[in-house]
Design a protein around this motif. Structure first.
Motif, short mmCIF file in Angstrom:
data_model
loop_
_atom_site.label_atom_id
_atom_site.label_comp_id
_atom_site.label_asym_id
_atom_site.label_seq_id
_atom_site.Cartn_x
_atom_site.Cartn_y
_atom_site.Cartn_z
N GLU A 1 34.55 90.06 -30.29
CA GLU A 1 35.36 91.59 -29.93
C GLU A 1 35.54 91.77 -28.49
O GLU A 1 36.68 92.35 -27.96
CB GLU A 1 34.70 92.60 -30.60
CG GLU A 1 35.65 93.84 -30.64
CD GLU A 1 35.50 94.68 -31.72
OE1 GLU A 1 35.96 95.90 -31.41
OE2 GLU A 1 34.67 94.55 -32.60
N ALA A 2 34.69 91.54 -27.59
CA ALA A 2 34.87 91.68 -26.15
C ALA A 2 36.09 90.73 -25.52
O ALA A 2 36.60 91.15 -25.09
CB ALA A 2 33.66 91.36 -25.32
N LEU A 3 36.07 89.40 -26.22
CA LEU A 3 37.01 88.66 -25.66
C LEU A 3 38.33 88.99 -26.51
O LEU A 3 39.39 88.87 -25.58
CB LEU A 3 36.65 87.08 -26.16
CG LEU A 3 37.34 85.87 -25.44
CD1 LEU A 3 37.25 85.89 -23.94
CD2 LEU A 3 36.82 84.62 -25.95
N ALA A 4 38.38 89.36 -27.62
CA ALA A 4 39.71 89.66 -28.21
C ALA A 4 39.97 91.05 -27.51
O ALA A 4 41.45 91.32 -27.35
CB ALA A 4 39.21 89.91 -29.63
N THR A 5 39.16 91.85 -26.98
CA THR A 5 39.45 93.25 -26.33
C THR A 5 40.15 92.77 -25.11
O THR A 5 41.43 93.21 -24.76
CB THR A 5 38.72 93.93 -26.43
OG1 THR A 5 38.00 94.40 -27.83
CG2 THR A 5 39.00 95.26 -25.56
N PRO B 1 33.03 82.77 -34.03
CA PRO B 1 34.34 83.90 -33.96
C PRO B 1 34.89 83.69 -32.46
O PRO B 1 35.96 83.96 -32.52
CB PRO B 1 33.58 84.90 -34.46
CG PRO B 1 32.16 85.11 -34.69
CD PRO B 1 31.85 83.50 -34.43
N ALA B 2 33.89 83.80 -31.57
CA ALA B 2 34.45 83.76 -30.25
C ALA B 2 35.22 82.56 -29.93
O ALA B 2 36.39 82.87 -29.13
CB ALA B 2 33.56 84.31 -29.17
N THR B 3 34.75 81.48 -30.41
CA THR B 3 35.52 80.15 -30.17
C THR B 3 36.97 80.49 -30.79
O THR B 3 37.98 79.66 -30.36
CB THR B 3 34.84 79.08 -30.65
OG1 THR B 3 33.55 79.04 -29.77
CG2 THR B 3 35.51 77.80 -30.30
N ALA B 4 37.29 81.05 -31.83
CA ALA B 4 38.31 81.31 -32.68
C ALA B 4 39.11 81.99 -31.83
O ALA B 4 40.56 81.84 -31.54
CB ALA B 4 38.06 81.80 -34.08
N VAL B 5 38.90 83.12 -31.35
CA VAL B 5 39.44 83.97 -30.28
C VAL B 5 40.00 83.08 -29.30
O VAL B 5 41.19 83.43 -28.77
CB VAL B 5 38.68 85.38 -29.92
CG1 VAL B 5 39.44 86.08 -28.83
CG2 VAL B 5 38.09 86.14 -31.09
N ALA B 6 39.02 82.48 -28.41
CA ALA B 6 39.53 81.67 -27.28
C ALA B 6 40.65 80.71 -27.69
O ALA B 6 41.58 80.33 -27.00
CB ALA B 6 38.33 80.89 -26.83
#
Length: 191
Positions: A60-64, A120-125
Motif C-alpha cells: 500500500e505504501a508503494l501504491a500510495t 503484492p508489492a512486486t505486483a504494484v511495482a
C-alpha cells in the motif's frame, strides 16, 4: 510532520508516508516494524490494526506513493513533440541522479529487495513500470514508430538501467541516459 491545516496526520497516513520514505532510503527488508513504527510515531499494535501484515503495508505504501513518483518524470505539457517529451523523462532522471538522496527507482528497488514475484508489492511495482512502458509506447505511437511497444520496452530498460547504474556507482549519469535514449529514438526514426 504537520499538515497545512495544523492537524497531525492520522496514524495510517503517517505509516504510509514513513514506510514509503524508509523503504526507499533503507530498503524494505532492512526496515523493521519496530523502526517503522518508532519513526511514524505509531504503536505496533496500531500498525497491525491498520495493516494485517508488513507485506500489506509495503504494497500500500508503494501504491500510495507511486502516482506522484510516476508523474514527477512526465512532462506536464502536450504541445511538445514526442521525442522531446520522451527525452524529458531522461533529463528528469539525470537531474535526480545527481542528488545525494537519490536511491534509484522505488519500484525496481522494492521488487529487487523482495525477490518474490508473487508479493503484492512486486505486483504494484510491475504495474507502475508497465505504466511507464505504456507511456513511452504511446509517445512512440504518436511519433509514427513502426513498433512502438518494442521502443517502449527498450526505453524502460534504459530508464531502469540508468537508475541502477547510478545506485551502483554513486555518481550522476553525466548525460548517459539521455544520450542512450536519443540513440534509440534516432534508430526508430523519431525526429
Amino acid at each position: 510532520m504537520a499538515m497545512a491545516t495544523g492537524k497531525t496526520p492520522a496514524p495510517r497516513d503517517r505509516l504510509l508516508a514513513t514506510a514509503a520514505d524508509l523503504f526507499y532510503r533503507e530498503g524494505v527488508t532492512a526496515t523493521g516494524v519496530e523502526r517503522l513504527c518508532s519513526v511514524a510515531g505509531v504503536s505496533k499494535r496500531s500498525m497491525y490494526q491498520l495493516f494485517a501484515t508488513k507485506d500489506a503495508l509495503v504494497a500500500e505504501a508503494l501504491a500510495t506513493s507511486g502516482p506522484v513518483t510516476h508523474a514527477s518524470f512526465l512532462p506536464d505539457d502536450t504541445e511538445t513533440r514526442p521525442r522531446e517529451r520522451i527525452l524529458h523523462v531522461f533529463r528528469v532522471l539525470e537531474d535526480l541522479a545527481g542528488q545525494p538522496e537519490f536511491a534509484g527507482c522505488p519500484f525496481v528497488n522494492t521488487a529487487s529487495d523482495l525477490r518474490d514475484h508473487t508479493h503484492p508489492a512486486t505486483a504494484v511495482a510491475r504495474d507502475f513500470k508497465q505504466r511507464l512502458t505504456d507511456w513511452f509506447a504511446d509517445e512512440a505511437r504518436t511519433a509514427g514508430v513502426a513498433d512502438p511497444d518494442l521502443l517502449g520496452r527498450q526505453l524502460t530498460v534504459v530508464f531502469d538501467g540508468s537508475a541502477a547504474r547510478n545506485v551502483v556507482y554513486g555518481t550522476g549519469l553525466e548525460g548517459l541516459s539521455v544520450t542512450t535514449a536519443a540513440a534509440l529514438l534516432d534508430a526508430a526514426g523519431v525526429a
